[in-house]
Structures are given as structure tokens and as C-alpha cells.
Design a protein around this motif. Structure first.
Motif, PDB file in Angstrom:
ATOM      1  N   ILE A  80      -7.434   4.637   6.263  1.00  0.00           N
ATOM      2  CA  ILE A  80      -8.365   5.600   6.663  1.00  0.00           C
ATOM      3  C   ILE A  80      -9.433   5.175   6.726  1.00  0.00           C
ATOM      4  O   ILE A  80      -9.878   3.867   6.308  1.00  0.00           O
ATOM      5  N   LEU A  94      -6.432   9.074  -3.845  1.00  0.00           N
ATOM      6  CA  LEU A  94      -5.641   9.964  -3.032  1.00  0.00           C
ATOM      7  C   LEU A  94      -4.918  11.259  -2.867  1.00  0.00           C
ATOM      8  O   LEU A  94      -5.059  11.773  -1.618  1.00  0.00           O
ATOM      9  N   ARG A 115       1.421   4.049   1.612  1.00  0.00           N
ATOM     10  CA  ARG A 115       1.808   4.282   2.992  1.00  0.00           C
ATOM     11  C   ARG A 115       3.230   3.308   3.220  1.00  0.00           C
ATOM     12  O   ARG A 115       4.185   3.852   4.191  1.00  0.00           O
ATOM     13  N   ASP A 129      -5.061  11.891   8.186  1.00  0.00           N
ATOM     14  CA  ASP A 129      -5.766   9.853   8.476  1.00  0.00           C
ATOM     15  C   ASP A 129      -6.813   9.615   9.388  1.00  0.00           C
ATOM     16  O   ASP A 129      -7.348   8.389   9.905  1.00  0.00           O
ATOM     17  N   GLU A 168      -5.388  17.831  -7.189  1.00  0.00           N
ATOM     18  CA  GLU A 168      -5.027  17.904  -6.183  1.00  0.00           C
ATOM     19  C   GLU A 168      -5.608  19.513  -6.583  1.00  0.00           C
ATOM     20  O   GLU A 168      -5.640  20.135  -5.700  1.00  0.00           O
ATOM     21  N   ASN A 208       0.543  -1.184  -0.447  1.00  0.00           N
ATOM     22  CA  ASN A 208      -0.224  -0.369   0.425  1.00  0.00           C
ATOM     23  C   ASN A 208       0.824   1.080   0.224  1.00  0.00           C
ATOM     24  O   ASN A 208       2.118   1.276   0.297  1.00  0.00           O
ATOM     25  N   CYS A 215      -0.741   4.109  -7.741  1.00  0.00           N
ATOM     26  CA  CYS A 215      -0.651   4.837  -6.716  1.00  0.00           C
ATOM     27  C   CYS A 215       0.510   4.023  -5.563  1.00  0.00           C
ATOM     28  O   CYS A 215       1.493   5.352  -5.283  1.00  0.00           O
ATOM     29  N   LEU A 218      -3.624  -1.366  -6.741  1.00  0.00           N
ATOM     30  CA  LEU A 218      -3.327  -0.242  -6.335  1.00  0.00           C
ATOM     31  C   LEU A 218      -2.085  -0.110  -6.491  1.00  0.00           C
ATOM     32  O   LEU A 218      -0.871   0.976  -6.417  1.00  0.00           O
ATOM     33  N   LEU A 238      -7.750   5.450  -8.282  1.00  0.00           N
ATOM     34  CA  LEU A 238      -7.572   5.276  -6.905  1.00  0.00           C
ATOM     35  C   LEU A 238      -6.426   6.116  -6.480  1.00  0.00           C
ATOM     36  O   LEU A 238      -6.874   7.088  -5.592  1.00  0.00           O
ATOM     37  N   CYS A 239      -5.635   6.830  -8.121  1.00  0.00           N
ATOM     38  CA  CYS A 239      -4.215   7.713  -7.572  1.00  0.00           C
ATOM     39  C   CYS A 239      -5.171   8.793  -7.754  1.00  0.00           C
ATOM     40  O   CYS A 239      -4.663   9.750  -6.436  1.00  0.00           O
ATOM     41  N   GLU A 256      -6.136  -0.646   4.428  1.00  0.00           N
ATOM     42  CA  GLU A 256      -4.629  -0.979   4.607  1.00  0.00           C
ATOM     43  C   GLU A 256      -3.931   0.235   4.976  1.00  0.00           C
ATOM     44  O   GLU A 256      -2.662   0.177   5.383  1.00  0.00           O
ATOM     45  N   VAL A 257      -4.106   1.776   4.407  1.00  0.00           N
ATOM     46  CA  VAL A 257      -3.489   2.520   4.533  1.00  0.00           C
ATOM     47  C   VAL A 257      -3.978   3.496   6.237  1.00  0.00           C
ATOM     48  O   VAL A 257      -3.583   4.342   6.894  1.00  0.00           O
ATOM     49  N   LEU A 279      -8.286  -0.336   0.167  1.00  0.00           N
ATOM     50  CA  LEU A 279      -7.438   0.765   0.222  1.00  0.00           C
ATOM     51  C   LEU A 279      -7.057   1.142   1.313  1.00  0.00           C
ATOM     52  O   LEU A 279      -6.089   1.296   2.475  1.00  0.00           O
ATOM     53  N   ASP A 299     -12.351  -1.967  -3.912  1.00  0.00           N
ATOM     54  CA  ASP A 299     -10.759  -1.320  -4.638  1.00  0.00           C
ATOM     55  C   ASP A 299     -10.786  -0.209  -3.370  1.00  0.00           C
ATOM     56  O   ASP A 299      -9.869  -0.346  -2.724  1.00  0.00           O
ATOM     57  N   MET A 342       0.920  11.057   3.472  1.00  0.00           N
ATOM     58  CA  MET A 342      -0.699  11.162   3.535  1.00  0.00           C
ATOM     59  C   MET A 342      -0.752  11.773   4.922  1.00  0.00           C
ATOM     60  O   MET A 342      -0.323  11.326   5.657  1.00  0.00           O
ATOM     61  N   LYS A 343      -1.540  12.243   4.794  1.00  0.00           N
ATOM     62  CA  LYS A 343      -1.783  13.304   6.467  1.00  0.00           C
ATOM     63  C   LYS A 343      -3.188  13.042   6.277  1.00  0.00           C
ATOM     64  O   LYS A 343      -4.131  12.748   5.924  1.00  0.00           O
ATOM     65  N   PRO A 394      -3.550  12.814 -11.089  1.00  0.00           N
ATOM     66  CA  PRO A 394      -3.530  13.619  -9.584  1.00  0.00           C
ATOM     67  C   PRO A 394      -3.173  14.785  -9.212  1.00  0.00           C
ATOM     68  O   PRO A 394      -3.879  15.142  -8.583  1.00  0.00           O
TER      69      PRO A 394
END
Lengths: 312, 312
Positions: free
Chosen positions: B265, B221, A187, B4, B190, A185, A218, A215, B217-218, B262-263, B259, B255, B1-2, B186
Motif C-alpha cells: 500500500i 487494516l 497478505r 491497494d 469496519e 505480513n 494482524c 503485526l 494496526l488491525c 510490506e503489503v 506494514l 510500524d 485486502m483490496k 476491527p
């Protein structure tokens, strides 16, 4: 996203990691044609085959003929995957430019895949290093199951760093962190890449992601932002995992290059050329491939507006 | 990544954007069962159907029966897509909790999709707002082709911001930025999310991504890191785009939830429940779906090691 002036290097692995689990035999001449076409696409590195037991990987049993048949273009490093000294001797005899050794971070996966314990793999790599010292060939060491093992689950990051150190101590300069069954993943990738880059230069580190759980790209972005610059990918998203029937394999080269083109990261790779190649794969292999951009086209491939809007 | 600690809200859209282009008719009772099962998975928002012309979208011609047949669970907002006042009257009559209006940022796409110019869409939305003021219903406005148009190509970001302002001026509180044909990247996401969040609170902004070119998914994020917190997704990655045959549709809910799990969130959504549901979709629809985790399993779904390793 930062550092976009830094190019991203794509190592194309479809001839090796892509074809190795294909049930259809691909003729040697077709493998050579695939690699020769890839050599025209702008890649600086192509993993062109492996020298493993023909019983273990029958799809790649023609490694010698492939390496001897391709038209080498200056500036491209043609890599061969090898499991042991016997493979190294065959690969060097076939003029591979780089030998990619592989072992797993997870003991169970190494036993299943290499049929020996990790300690025995490292001893065998010492023999390869000694042999390679007398030949004009580079060395790279891959660490399979870096981000997770399908048998054991989580893999300790310190364990991965110990293997990186073991490779470096052996004199293996290049290191590949491989997400063999798509468990990474973003992170985790960011964290581990930063730690490995304290030991290995960005020009010597490769990230190998599979898209098994969607993923892959990503993880590429997370690794790139953490400083990684070299990535394995396979045309069409070829490859796969015996534990995930129907799921995607390697990250798809043309989808990765499209991403880079869209966000402004330089790859030097000719996307239209790749798309033409990818669209020929279903006829070669007898099945559809997971790559998306080959089906959808690039953003700039516009569609005609429907005729009825002229009457509105 | 912040950030969370901030939960990510998934609005499930498979009953609407997922089913609308399916060639197989899904029985009303099966649609109701799908939504009722989704209501048990932990979603706070479900786009349960649309009230558009049955000639335009025959697959969803049973909107009334679906909304009247579902078992509503407290705390879940059941959303209906509507194109105009007629649809709004039908949706409110069927007790939809929220009306999702839609127009395109691109003039050509609005002509093709809504059969009117953007200016006419906004006038019609004024009628919907007036009608809704007398009823207990929320309003959301979607901007299709926010990140690119399949006919016109690039869409000016200022144009999108003007439409956001137009929605707010009409009294439409919620805004969805929709990547209708999967053209977003992405970096663009952003940038635009940050600009829109200067106008719309994070609790009122939804991002709707398609995975047409593998970047769904990119983009999630990137949007999450820019401050967005609500995302549309469809079970199995249902849906699609008439301009990209064979390519993926909406980003796949399971999916996305995998994600997030796993990270770290928080989503509040029960992934095993979703996976059981997703694995039933091929039998319902007669084809495979693009979602990956339903095929590969979660990381924690380990595999038995091969028996031969005991003999090594």
C-alpha cells in the motif's frame, strides 16, 4: 470477518518458547505452577517444555522434572518441542502427549539453529517417526522462518510447500508455519495459508506468529479469515528474538483472547484468569512484558469519572 | 485486502497527541526541529501543536512559537488542535492551515475532557465556524471516544453518526473518528466506517487509533478495507492514555508505514528517514517508546549468519 461461529484454538507456548530465552532461571516448581495455572484457563493445548541439549537451552534443562511434576487435566494435550531422536526418547519417557519437531525453511537458519542442513533434519525426523510409531504420541512438524529469514530475507513459498509435503510424506500429520522473527505480513499470510490448507486440514495446521514488527495480531486475523483455526501464543507476549533486542516476542495470549472476545470469536479461554496470571509474570521474571491488555484492562473494566464533573 | 492501488495517507500527530502527556518538557527549538524533520519524510499532513489552555496542557504551551518557527514545506497541511474560539483565534494568528476541533461522543468524557456538555461543545463550534469563514483555514472535527468510553463503556453508533451529521450541518467538512483509549475492534471499525462513508468522502475522513490493547494496526487494516484512506499515527508510538499506565499510545507511524510497505500500500513516506528519527526519541524524552520496527529493523535489514556454520 467471517466464519465467526468457528472457534479459534490457542496453543499456549509460554512455558517453552516464552521461557527459553529468559536470562533469569525459573525454578522447576515455578514452571510447574505456571503450567498448572494455565491448565485451569481453558486451553486445550499447552507447549510445556522442550527436550533439547541443556547446553543449547539451559533455561529449559529441567524438561523431565517439569513434565513429570505437572497435574495433567483431561482433554489437554501437553506438547514437547524436540530437535531429534534423543529428544523424542526423553519426551516420550516423560509422557509428553505430542512431539513438536522443528526445522527451518531457510538453509542458513537451519544451519544456525539446528547445526545441520535441512536435508539432514528431514532424515533425522524419519528416525523420530519410526520411534513414535511404537508409542502413544502425536507428531507435529514446525517450519521455522516460513515467512522470512533474518539471514537470507525472503523465503520462497514453494519451498515451504515442499517441506509441508515432506512432513506429510514422513507421516507427520500436524504442521506449524512459524514466523520465527516476525517478518510475516497479512497478505503473505492469507496467500500461504490458503495454499497449505489445500494439503493440511484446518484442525492439523497451526500458525505461530511473533509480534517483532507489531503485526502479530494482524497476521492472526488474516490467517483466520483464510481458514486457519489454531494459533500459538504466549502469556504476556513472553519470548523474543535474539536479533531484535527490546522488540516483542510471541503474540500475547491475553491480547489475542481479548481480540477474539471483542469481535465474537469463541476461544473457551478465561480472560480474567489469564490477566491475573500475566500480571504476576514481572515479579517472576524481573522485567515488564509486552502484553497490552494486562496493563490497560479489558474494555469492560471501566474507570470512575473525575469528581469535578459533578460541579460543572 | 483490496484497493491497494489507493494510497494511504498518514497524518503525523507526534508533535501534538504524542508530546501532550510527556512529563519531560521538550524545548521549543526541539519541537521545531522534530516538525521540520517530519516535513522532510513525505507527510502531507502534520498535526503540529495545539492551542489549548497552558494550565490544561503545559507541555504544549508554546504553540505560537512552534507554528511561527517551523519551516513550512509546500504541499504540507500543518494542523492545530483547538478546543474553542479562543484557541481558533490563536491558531489562525499563528498561520495554522487547518483547525482540528474536538468533542467526545460520550457525555461523561466530554465533561471530563472539555468541562462542558456535548451540546455546549457544538454551540461553541458554531462560533469557530463563523470565525473561520473569514480566514483561509480548513476545519476538521474530531469525535473522541467514538469506539468506546473509559467511563461509560460502549458508545452507541447512532450517536456517533448524529455527531457526524452535526459537524456537517455546521459546515465542518473533515471528520476524525477517534479511538481515544484504544477500545475499538476491527469488526466494529469496519461497520462504522462503512456507515460514516455514506456521509463523508474518503478524502475527508480520518481514523485515529490508539494501540492501548494491541489492536491499532488491525483496526487500520479493517478501516482501509472498508474504504477509509487517512490515518493519524505518531512517531515511535508516542502518546498514551492516563487510564492505562505503561500501555501503548497512538499507533506507531513507522510500524504503520512498514506494514504498508510490506503489503504494497503506497504511503509516499520515507521509512528509513522515520526510523532514524524514531531512534533519536529516547534520548530526547528519557524513556523507551513502544514502536517495534525501530527496535527490530525492517525485514530487509538482514543479519550476518553466525561464523560457526562455515565449519558444519
Amino acid at each position: 470477518m467471517k466464519n465467526d461461529a468457528d472457534p479459534l484454538i490457542v496453543q499456549e507456548v509460554s512455558p517453552r518458547d516464552g521461557l527459553q530465552i529468559e536470562p533469569t532461571w525459573v525454578e522447576t516448581v515455578d514452571k510447574i505452577a505456571l503450567i498448572d495455572q494455565l491448565s485451569l484457563a481453558g486451553f486445550s493445548r499447552i507447549e510445556a517444555g522442550s527436550f533439547v541439549s541443556p547446553k543449547a537451552i539451559p533455561a529449559l534443562r529441567d524438561g523431565e522434572q517439569v513434565f513429570q511434576g505437572i497435574t495433567r487435566r483431561p482433554g489437554i494435550i501437553y506438547v514437547a518441542l524436540i530437535p531429534n531422536l534423543k529428544g523424542a526418547v526423553r519426551a516420550v519417557g516423560s509422557r509428553a502427549d505430542e512431539l513438536n519437531l522443528v526445522m527451518s525453511a531457510s538453509q542458513t537458519h537451519n544451519l544456525a539453529n539446528m547445526r545441520m542442513r535441512c536435508e539432514a533434519s528431514l532424515v533425522a525426523f524419519g528416525d523420530v517417526v519410526s520411534f513414535a510409531a511404537d508409542h502413544p504420541v502425536r507428531l507435529n512438524g514446525s517450519i521455522a522462518t516460513t515467512f522470512g529469514c533474518p539471514f537470507e530475507g525472503k523465503v520462497d513459498e514453494d519451498r515451504v510447500l515442499q517441506l509441508v509435503d515432506a512432513y506429510l510424506a514422513l507421516g507427520i500429520q500436524g504442521v506449524t508455519l512459524a514466523d520465527t522473527t516476525g517478518m510475516a505480513n497479512p497478505r503473505q499470510v492469507e496467500r500461504l495459508v490458503k495454499r497449505v490448507l489445500e494439503r493440511v486440514g484446518a484442525h492439523d495446521l497451526t500458525l505461530h506468529f511473533h509480534n517483532t514488527r507489531g503485526l502479530g495480531l494482524c497476521n492472526v486475523l488474516a490467517a483466520y479469515e483464510a481458514g486457519a483455526r489454531r494459533f500459538d501464543a504466549a502469556l504476556g507476549g513472553l519470548g523474543g528474538c535474539p536479533f531484535a533486542p527490546g522488540a516483542s516476542g510471541n503474540i500475547c495470549t491475553e491480547d489475542l483472547v481479548n481480540l477474539c472476545d471483542e469481535v465474537g470469536i469463541h476461544t473457551g479461554i478465561d480472560l480474567p484468569h489469564l490477566l491475573r496470571m500475566s500480571r504476576q509474570l514481572p515479579a517472576l521474571l524481573g522485567h515488564e512484558l509486552p502484553g497490552q491488555v494486562a496493563k490497560a484492562g479489558r474494555n469492560c473494566d471501566l474507570h470512575p469519572a473525575p469528581g469535578y464533573i459533578a460541579t460543572l
